[in-house]
Design a protein around this motif. Structure first.
Motif, short mmCIF file in Angstrom:
data_model
loop_
_atom_site.label_atom_id
_atom_site.label_comp_id
_atom_site.label_asym_id
_atom_site.label_seq_id
_atom_site.Cartn_x
_atom_site.Cartn_y
_atom_site.Cartn_z
N GLY A 117 0.75 -1.15 0.02
CA GLY A 117 -0.01 0.17 -0.15
C GLY A 117 0.81 1.14 0.00
O GLY A 117 1.93 1.28 0.41
N SER A 118 0.17 2.49 -0.32
CA SER A 118 1.14 3.58 -0.47
C SER A 118 1.53 4.15 0.68
O SER A 118 2.38 4.75 0.82
CB SER A 118 0.08 4.66 -1.26
OG SER A 118 -1.12 4.92 -0.46
N GLN A 119 0.69 4.08 1.96
CA GLN A 119 1.05 4.31 3.23
C GLN A 119 2.28 3.75 3.63
O GLN A 119 3.25 4.16 4.26
CB GLN A 119 -0.13 4.32 4.15
CG GLN A 119 -1.10 5.31 4.02
CD GLN A 119 -2.22 5.22 5.34
OE1 GLN A 119 -2.55 4.05 5.69
NE2 GLN A 119 -2.68 6.21 5.63
N ARG A 120 2.24 2.35 3.49
CA ARG A 120 3.59 1.48 3.70
C ARG A 120 4.66 1.94 3.04
O ARG A 120 6.11 2.20 3.42
CB ARG A 120 3.31 0.10 3.55
CG ARG A 120 4.38 -0.83 4.10
CD ARG A 120 4.61 -0.82 5.56
NE ARG A 120 5.58 -2.15 5.73
CZ ARG A 120 6.37 -1.87 6.44
NH1 ARG A 120 6.66 -0.78 7.31
NH2 ARG A 120 7.48 -2.83 6.74
N GLN A 121 4.41 2.28 1.67
CA GLN A 121 5.64 2.66 0.93
C GLN A 121 6.18 3.90 1.38
O GLN A 121 7.39 4.17 1.44
CB GLN A 121 5.16 2.78 -0.71
CG GLN A 121 6.25 3.14 -1.67
CD GLN A 121 6.00 3.14 -2.89
OE1 GLN A 121 4.95 2.71 -3.44
NE2 GLN A 121 6.89 3.70 -3.65
N ALA A 122 5.42 5.06 1.67
CA ALA A 122 5.73 6.22 2.43
C ALA A 122 6.60 5.95 3.43
O ALA A 122 7.66 6.73 3.72
CB ALA A 122 4.70 7.08 2.33
N ALA A 123 6.05 5.02 4.48
CA ALA A 123 6.66 5.01 5.72
C ALA A 123 8.20 4.22 5.61
O ALA A 123 9.05 4.60 6.25
CB ALA A 123 5.76 3.68 6.56
N ILE A 124 8.12 3.37 4.38
CA ILE A 124 9.49 2.64 4.08
C ILE A 124 10.43 3.86 3.49
O ILE A 124 11.80 3.84 3.90
CB ILE A 124 9.45 1.66 3.21
CG1 ILE A 124 8.68 0.31 3.89
CG2 ILE A 124 10.86 1.16 2.34
CD1 ILE A 124 9.54 -0.28 4.94
#
Length: 162
Positions: A41-48
């Motif tokens: 997901g995009s939120q997980r990608q941003a967190a990474i």
């Protein structure tokens, strides 16, 4: 549960990623890693991406960048294990990313990209191993059946004043 081969891939992926930190290979490694985690997901990608940006600052500012990398490699191994558990189809893309990072690294950093350790102990043997660390082992002599301690090695001083 992850197979041994995928666990090794995750270890190699984490090692390759931290090896790329503070090198010319970093941007490609960062972008490829973020893309992999985009599967969650995009939120997980941003967190990474934020995590990667913070980690590179640690390596760049460290008085010993190799020590900083040693500390970060297991973290990224665990992140990649979690990713592969949730998205086993990411295996081929991770393998390709590790190869791409390895090929782009300066020679001095390429030593980081292979994390494979095999240790086998058999038949009452003892095995002590550490990857990137120390093993300190102390063994004290055991008492014999009669409660006496074994004789000291030859040439050792013995106090017989009892």
């Amino acid at each position: 549960m992850l197979t041994e081969a995928l666990a090794v891939l995750a270890a190699n992926g984490g090692a390759a990623l931290v090896a790329a930190m503070a090198t010319d290979a970093w941007q490609a490694a960062r972008n490829g890693t973020a893309r992999l985690f985009g599967r969650q997901g995009s939120q997980r990608q941003a967190a990474i991406e934020a995590q990667l940006d913070g980690n590179i600052v640690l390596v760049e500012r460290a008085s010993d960048p190799a020590q900083a990398r040693h500390g970060l490699a297991p973290l990224w191994q665990m992140e990649l294990i979690r990713l592969l558990e949730e998205h086993p189809e990411a295996e081929a893309e991770l393998r390709e990313l590790v190869t791409h990072i390895r090929d782009a690294l300066p020679a001095a950093q390429q030593q980081w990209t292979q994390v494979v350790m095999t240790n086998i102990a058999r038949d009452n043997s003892r095995l002590f191993a550490a990857l990137g660390g120390n093993v300190i082992y102390h063994e004290y002599p055991s008492s014999t059946a009669g409660g006496e301690h074994p004789s000291p090695p030859s040439g050792a001083a013995v106090d017989s004043s009892d």
